[in-house]
Design a protein around this motif. Sequence first.
Motif, mmCIF file in Angstrom:
data_model
loop_
_atom_site.group_PDB
_atom_site.id
_atom_site.type_symbol
_atom_site.label_atom_id
_atom_site.label_comp_id
_atom_site.label_asym_id
_atom_site.label_seq_id
_atom_site.Cartn_x
_atom_site.Cartn_y
_atom_site.Cartn_z
ATOM 1 N N ASP A 356 145.817 -25.556 -25.274
ATOM 2 C CA ASP A 356 146.765 -24.972 -26.194
ATOM 3 C C ASP A 356 147.559 -25.723 -25.967
ATOM 4 O OD1 ASP A 356 145.963 -23.789 -28.920
ATOM 5 O OD2 ASP A 356 145.139 -22.587 -27.237
ATOM 6 N N VAL A 357 147.608 -25.533 -23.946
ATOM 7 C CA VAL A 357 148.685 -25.815 -23.239
ATOM 8 C C VAL A 357 148.152 -26.095 -21.636
ATOM 9 C CG1 VAL A 357 150.578 -24.946 -24.584
ATOM 10 C CG2 VAL A 357 149.352 -23.120 -22.601
ATOM 11 N N LEU A 358 148.656 -26.513 -21.378
ATOM 12 C CA LEU A 358 148.417 -26.567 -19.461
ATOM 13 C C LEU A 358 149.319 -25.531 -18.862
ATOM 14 C CD1 LEU A 358 148.087 -30.350 -19.261
ATOM 15 C CD2 LEU A 358 146.332 -28.397 -19.703
ATOM 16 N N LEU A 359 148.807 -24.943 -18.124
ATOM 17 C CA LEU A 359 148.707 -23.872 -16.441
ATOM 18 C C LEU A 359 149.534 -24.613 -14.990
ATOM 19 C CD1 LEU A 359 151.206 -21.900 -15.765
ATOM 20 C CD2 LEU A 359 148.422 -20.737 -15.688
ATOM 21 N N THR A 360 150.437 -25.170 -14.967
ATOM 22 C CA THR A 360 150.588 -25.500 -12.923
ATOM 23 C C THR A 360 151.121 -25.536 -12.234
ATOM 24 O OG1 THR A 360 152.205 -27.654 -13.611
ATOM 25 C CG2 THR A 360 149.838 -28.016 -15.007
ATOM 26 N N PRO A 361 151.562 -25.755 -10.853
ATOM 27 C CA PRO A 361 152.679 -25.544 -10.724
ATOM 28 C C PRO A 361 154.183 -25.828 -10.633
ATOM 29 C CG PRO A 361 151.122 -25.481 -9.479
ATOM 30 C CD PRO A 361 150.856 -26.189 -10.303
ATOM 31 N N THR A 362 155.679 -25.788 -10.753
ATOM 32 C CA THR A 362 156.544 -26.686 -10.593
ATOM 33 C C THR A 362 157.167 -27.254 -9.250
ATOM 34 O OG1 THR A 362 156.871 -24.627 -12.282
ATOM 35 C CG2 THR A 362 158.420 -26.630 -11.744
ATOM 36 N N GLY A 396 156.006 -37.330 -22.506
ATOM 37 C CA GLY A 396 156.641 -37.600 -23.817
ATOM 38 C C GLY A 396 156.652 -36.656 -24.358
ATOM 39 N N LEU A 397 156.094 -35.115 -23.305
ATOM 40 C CA LEU A 397 155.592 -34.008 -23.515
ATOM 41 C C LEU A 397 156.681 -32.976 -23.558
ATOM 42 C CD1 LEU A 397 151.869 -34.650 -22.490
ATOM 43 C CD2 LEU A 397 152.732 -34.785 -24.467
ATOM 44 N N PRO A 398 156.542 -31.631 -23.956
ATOM 45 C CA PRO A 398 157.246 -30.594 -23.366
ATOM 46 C C PRO A 398 156.551 -30.033 -22.784
ATOM 47 C CG PRO A 398 155.631 -29.589 -25.359
ATOM 48 C CD PRO A 398 155.559 -31.499 -25.163
ATOM 49 N N ALA A 399 157.399 -29.159 -21.635
ATOM 50 C CA ALA A 399 157.611 -28.714 -20.448
ATOM 51 C C ALA A 399 158.923 -27.329 -20.167
ATOM 52 C CB ALA A 399 156.678 -30.220 -19.454
ATOM 53 N N VAL A 400 158.252 -26.580 -19.683
ATOM 54 C CA VAL A 400 158.586 -25.501 -19.277
ATOM 55 C C VAL A 400 158.727 -24.790 -18.264
ATOM 56 C CG1 VAL A 400 157.611 -23.493 -20.655
ATOM 57 C CG2 VAL A 400 160.186 -23.181 -20.265
ATOM 58 N N SER A 401 159.135 -24.376 -17.390
ATOM 59 C CA SER A 401 159.723 -23.889 -16.122
ATOM 60 C C SER A 401 159.757 -22.090 -16.041
ATOM 61 C CB SER A 401 159.520 -24.515 -14.537
ATOM 62 O OG SER A 401 160.105 -23.831 -13.432
ATOM 63 N N ILE A 402 158.735 -21.205 -15.516
ATOM 64 C CA ILE A 402 159.417 -20.123 -15.716
ATOM 65 C C ILE A 402 158.918 -19.503 -14.116
ATOM 66 C CG2 ILE A 402 158.665 -17.941 -16.866
ATOM 67 C CD1 ILE A 402 159.211 -19.944 -19.363
ATOM 68 N N PRO A 403 160.009 -18.604 -14.153
ATOM 69 C CA PRO A 403 160.386 -18.025 -13.070
ATOM 70 C C PRO A 403 158.473 -16.468 -12.541
ATOM 71 C CG PRO A 403 161.770 -17.117 -14.335
ATOM 72 C CD PRO A 403 161.308 -18.361 -14.913
ATOM 73 N N VAL A 404 158.399 -16.958 -11.426
ATOM 74 C CA VAL A 404 157.122 -16.014 -11.565
ATOM 75 C C VAL A 404 157.229 -14.970 -11.110
ATOM 76 C CG1 VAL A 404 154.576 -15.703 -11.332
ATOM 77 C CG2 VAL A 404 155.473 -17.796 -12.616
ATOM 78 N N ILE A 418 152.757 -26.899 -19.635
ATOM 79 C CA ILE A 418 152.701 -27.997 -20.904
ATOM 80 C C ILE A 418 152.137 -28.243 -21.568
ATOM 81 C CG2 ILE A 418 152.576 -30.393 -20.040
ATOM 82 C CD1 ILE A 418 152.201 -29.746 -17.672
ATOM 83 N N GLY A 419 153.301 -28.591 -23.093
ATOM 84 C CA GLY A 419 152.182 -28.726 -24.391
ATOM 85 C C GLY A 419 151.954 -29.975 -25.223
ATOM 86 N N ARG A 420 151.516 -29.702 -26.007
ATOM 87 C CA ARG A 420 151.321 -31.281 -26.530
ATOM 88 C C ARG A 420 152.792 -32.091 -27.211
ATOM 89 N NH1 ARG A 420 146.351 -30.744 -29.718
ATOM 90 N NH2 ARG A 420 145.016 -28.497 -29.139
ATOM 91 N N ALA A 421 152.816 -32.456 -27.396
ATOM 92 C CA ALA A 421 154.029 -33.789 -28.199
ATOM 93 C C ALA A 421 154.299 -33.013 -29.278
ATOM 94 C CB ALA A 421 154.081 -34.987 -28.175
#
Length: 468
Positions: A356-362, A396-404, A418-421
């Motif tokens: 569904d989504v990818l989880l990575t460092p920013t 061309g994908l959507p992504a968001v950085s969240i403070p942890v 990181i999400g699907r287009a």
Amino acid sequence: MLGRTLREVSAALKQGQITPIELCQKCLSLIKKTKFLNAYITVTEEVALKQAEESEKRYKNGQSLGDLDGIPIAVKDNFSTSGIETTCASNMLKGYVPPYNATVVQKLLDQGALLMGKTNLDEFAMGALGSDTGGSTRNPAAHCGLVGVKPSYGLVSRHGLIPLVNSMDVPGILTRYVDDAAIVLGILAGHDPKDSTTVQDPVKPFMLPSLTDVSKLCIGIPKEYLVPELSSEVRSLWSNAADLFESEGAKVIDVSLPHTSYSIVCYHVLCTSEVASNMARFDGLEYGHRCEIDVSTEAMYAATRREGFNDVVRGRILSGNFFLLKENYENYFIKAQKVRRLIANDFMNVFNSGVDVLLTPTTLSEAVPYLEFIQEDNRTRSAQDDIFTQAVNMAGLPAVSIPVALSNQGLPIGLQFIGRAFCDQQLLTIAKWFEKQVQFPVTQLQELVDDCSSVLENEKLASISLKQ
């Protein structure tokens, strides 16, 4: 008031707890107190106060335009603003006043937002601040403890955004909370007849549901992102975040994005090639800076561009023109385009496998100290900052950085989803759930201003004592 969510401030305005003029004045006061940060190129105080007066009249008449009416905003200085100087932080565009607003700016103003001013950036956005070409919204968000959203390419209009890399540029959003970003994205998203790359289907407002059960989610952890340069603190927080999802019932799996190692080089070739093409318009003839030399047209061109662009911009123009030479075009530009397709396919294959989504460092680490930062060249810094972010732009994908969390040095660290287009709503819904779980401490602006003022004063005193 300045630390509340967008909806909370909007409710306070509707209930009369604060007026648009009072809120505007609070923001202008904060801007003045933090002037030493050089965050703004242009502060539009008169414009903002006039807009605040109009907003106040609407509230008194019960005719609020929506959640953004009376809310202060700032716009990066590479978005065109009608009647307000737009410089891209470059001598080349010093004094340039656009006759129109960028589509995203107009949409915000139509909702009653108050324009505080135009914010600073690396010249023509050739670094890590603001609109998102390779991470320039998510990276500063991670370093500043903010939410940074890079929408799907084509979801938000680029009309009026002075281009850096047309095929990757996306207007980005920086807010304190995920919900706030979703509100703004819902306003900005949708087809624009002035931008042929925007989606044709009408986009519904981004109303994020409250996600309580993540057991049906599959979270992917790209193994290629576990690089040696990654700090131990970021690595630990990344691992803890994955464990959090797993403990709540989500399926967390390792995935592979096999062409990741080629993405930095590929991005450099494509980025500089488009930069060379886009910067060709700044020739001193139609608008912008023009030198005093009139020996010949060629001499005027050369001197204008030498005076108007800094070393970083000129360097990227030279690199791009090299890659676009007839003898190099196939070996560099075309090959990079093929690799870009492979990178996009890597993401597509992962999402098609059920992730569904990818989880990575920013970012690789917390923000580096200023003295260390200024010793590095722009290319090294950009390559380090963008290592986890630029592949998303190429795909061309959507992504968001969240403070942890805060590092041992007390500086913010963020993680990226990181999400699907065009699944931006799903992405932000998951990000909102994660935000609620980590409970990142909200930065208290007044305390920050007082601390910065204290540091600045101490530096002044030290400077005086050294002179004596």
